[in-house]
Write an enzyme that holds these catalytic residues in place. Structure first.
Site, short mmCIF file in Angstrom:
data_model
loop_
_atom_site.label_atom_id
_atom_site.label_comp_id
_atom_site.label_asym_id
_atom_site.label_seq_id
_atom_site.Cartn_x
_atom_site.Cartn_y
_atom_site.Cartn_z
N LEU A 99 1.02 -1.37 -0.02
CA LEU A 99 -0.22 0.02 0.14
C LEU A 99 0.83 1.30 -0.25
O LEU A 99 1.89 1.18 0.46
CB LEU A 99 -1.00 -0.03 1.14
CG LEU A 99 -0.33 0.14 2.52
CD1 LEU A 99 0.08 1.36 3.04
CD2 LEU A 99 -1.35 -0.30 3.40
N LYS A 150 8.98 -7.61 -2.30
CA LYS A 150 8.87 -6.30 -2.05
C LYS A 150 9.99 -5.42 -2.24
O LYS A 150 9.47 -4.30 -2.90
CB LYS A 150 8.64 -6.35 -0.08
CG LYS A 150 8.65 -5.17 0.24
CD LYS A 150 7.33 -4.61 0.33
CE LYS A 150 7.41 -3.00 0.54
NZ LYS A 150 6.15 -2.29 0.54
N CYS A 206 9.80 5.04 2.29
CA CYS A 206 9.99 3.54 1.78
C CYS A 206 10.88 3.86 0.69
O CYS A 206 12.18 3.18 0.72
CB CYS A 206 8.61 3.29 1.21
SG CYS A 206 7.33 3.32 2.47
C1 UGA Z 1 5.74 3.17 -2.03
C2 UGA Z 1 5.19 2.15 -3.02
O1 UGA Z 1 4.27 2.85 -4.08
C3 UGA Z 1 4.12 1.28 -2.27
O2 UGA Z 1 3.50 0.23 -3.16
C4 UGA Z 1 4.79 0.44 -1.14
O3 UGA Z 1 3.84 -0.22 -0.46
C5 UGA Z 1 5.36 1.66 -0.16
O4 UGA Z 1 6.18 2.57 -0.83
C6 UGA Z 1 6.15 0.79 1.07
O5 UGA Z 1 7.11 0.29 0.73
O6 UGA Z 1 5.69 0.86 1.95
P1 UGA Z 1 4.80 5.53 -0.81
O7 UGA Z 1 6.15 5.53 -0.30
O8 UGA Z 1 3.76 5.75 -0.05
O9 UGA Z 1 4.50 3.91 -1.43
O10 UGA Z 1 4.86 6.57 -1.92
P2 UGA Z 1 4.67 6.64 -3.56
O11 UGA Z 1 3.01 7.14 -3.96
O12 UGA Z 1 5.42 5.43 -4.21
O13 UGA Z 1 5.51 7.85 -4.05
C7 UGA Z 1 6.90 7.93 -3.75
C8 UGA Z 1 7.55 8.85 -4.20
O14 UGA Z 1 7.84 8.94 -5.73
C9 UGA Z 1 7.13 10.38 -3.94
O15 UGA Z 1 8.14 11.32 -3.63
C10 UGA Z 1 6.40 10.69 -5.06
O16 UGA Z 1 6.15 12.20 -5.31
C11 UGA Z 1 7.11 10.05 -6.29
N1 UGA Z 1 6.62 10.03 -7.69
C12 UGA Z 1 5.73 8.93 -7.72
C13 UGA Z 1 6.97 10.66 -8.61
O17 UGA Z 1 7.88 11.34 -8.70
N2 UGA Z 1 6.49 10.29 -9.75
C14 UGA Z 1 5.43 9.09 -10.12
O18 UGA Z 1 5.21 8.86 -11.35
C15 UGA Z 1 5.10 8.51 -8.90
#
Ligand code: UGA
Length: 382
Positions: A99, A150, A206
């Protein structure tokens, strides 16, 4: 949801670990596994909870590790600690969680897959039954494969973002638009449209932690994970690159007032851990700029990181008032719907640096902004 389930007697909360362990059949370990100072995973909480389980267990149980842990932790650490105290049988499983912060409930209930790593097919069957209401493929693997899935998932997603960020940087040189390019490549089913949003880099609690740990784990086992090293490097560069852009726009950044819209590492959260927005704020402060920050949720947490010198504002309009530039640093959807004409009039200088490619460049240009995005070339267009 918590209140409803407590009321309907499906959810019981207590601080008596022994009682909970004895009364249940399946135990999920969901504790945090933060980074240690040297970048390895701090397994302190896992060890502690495994000991408690070992001391309190009286009958065979299924113990499921949901926390993100290095490959081999379940078999070599958790099992050994429990066995030190409990000489009877127990089953063990690895069931990683995928998630996203800010979408936790939805993602938990609507996953793309459930991964169940086990030692015995019987345990696999029990856990598949536990998830029967959740409609998605459930895959049964070994313990180590589940742990690896993971890390590999997070590493791949971060690599996808770093890849599109590199493409964005080349787009700037070649006159292409990364948003169009991402759409064009994302429609290829083999690539897919998600996690192709270029910007100022990925952050959070994460990706940075897991990628560092994954690289270390591979390194300790004698493997140089070259691609992961590059993914991390590109991400560090991306945050520096935007500072370079800002520097090139002024003879000196010293004493310039910069409005920062967004402080959280991404939208829908107050989490500022490894937030690219705050790294940019710190760098600007070091260059002598005055940072005026606004975020719908993360101001309190941001204060602890950039507090003393920054000015925190209660509204985006207050932040941009009299500023020499405005930077969109977090992809909060509501920023899109601000009154941008008003923002332009409040600014000292109509310069918009869109670090998340949130805005329509042509609309912004029509309002009178000088628009600078990531991997976009609208400065040249009319
Ligand atoms: C991430 C993973 O997406 C989850 O599947 C995983 O469970 C989680 O880590 C974890 O290991 O617990 P999260 O850290 O909540 O989730 O955030 P994301 O939505 O993945 O975004 C991470 C970063 O990437 C953010 O800084 C976001 O701004 C950036 N991002 C995301 C981008 O720059 N471009 C994108 O297209 C998507």
């Amino acid at each position: 949801m918590v209140r409803r389930n407590i009321k309907e007697k499906r959810l019981f909360l207590n601080t008596n670990l022994g009682k909970s362990i004895q009364e249940t059949k399946i135990i999920f370990i969901c504790v945090g596994t933060p980074s240690a100072k040297d970048g390895t995973v701090d397994l302190g909480c896992i060890k502690e909870v495994a000991e408690e389980i070992g001391k309190n267990i009286r009958r065979p149980k299924i113990i499921v590790i949901k926390s993100t842990v290095p490959m081999g932790t379940v078999r070599n650490l958790v099992v050994k600690i429990i066995s030190k105290y409990w000489k009877g049988n127990f089953e063990i499983a690895s069931n990683p969680e995928f998630l996203r912060e800010g979408n936790a409930v939805f993602d938990f209930l609507n996953p793309d897959r459930v991964v169940i790593g086990v030692n015995s097919s019987e345990t696999g069957k029990v856990l598949v039954k536990l998830y029967r209401k959740i409609k998605c493929p459930k895959i049964i693997t070994t313990l180590e494969s589940a742990e690896m899935i993971k890390y590999a998932s997070n590493a791949f997603l971060a690599t996808k973002i770093s890849f599109i960020n590199e493409i964005a940087n080349i787009c700037e040189k070649e006159g292409a638009d990364v948003e169009e390019v991402a759409r064009g490549i994302g429609l290829d089913k083999r690539i897919g449209p998600h996690f192709l949003k270029a910007g100022i880099g990925w952050g959070g609690s994460c990706f940075p932690k897991d990628l560092k740990a994954f690289r270390q784990i591979a390194g300790m086992d004698g493997y140089n994970f070259r691609l992961l090293k590059s993914t991390i490097e590109v991400n560090n560069y991306q945050k520096k690159r935007i500072i370079g852009k800002i520097k090139s726009l002024f003879p000196s950044v010293k004493n310039k007032k910069i409005a920062l819209l967004g402080l959280a590492f991404k939208e829908n959260t107050d989490d500022v851990r490894e937030s690219p927005a705050l790294e940019i704020a710190k760098k600007l402060q070091r260059l002598g700029a005055v940072v005026k920050g606004y975020d719908p949720k993360a101001i309190e947490n941001a204060k602890k990181v950039i507090g003393e010198k920054a000015i925190f504002c209660n509204s985006p309009y207050q932040a941009v008032k009299g500023a020499d530039a405005v930077i969109i640093a977090t992809e909060w959807r509501q920023f899109k719907y601000l009154n941008w004409k008003k923002i332009k009039n409040l600014l000292n200088n109509p310069l918009l640096i869109d670090g998340r490619n949130l805005m329509d460049p042509l609309k912004m240009k029509k309002i009178g902004f000088r628009y600078i995005g990531v991997g976009r070339n609208y400065e040249k267009l009319n």
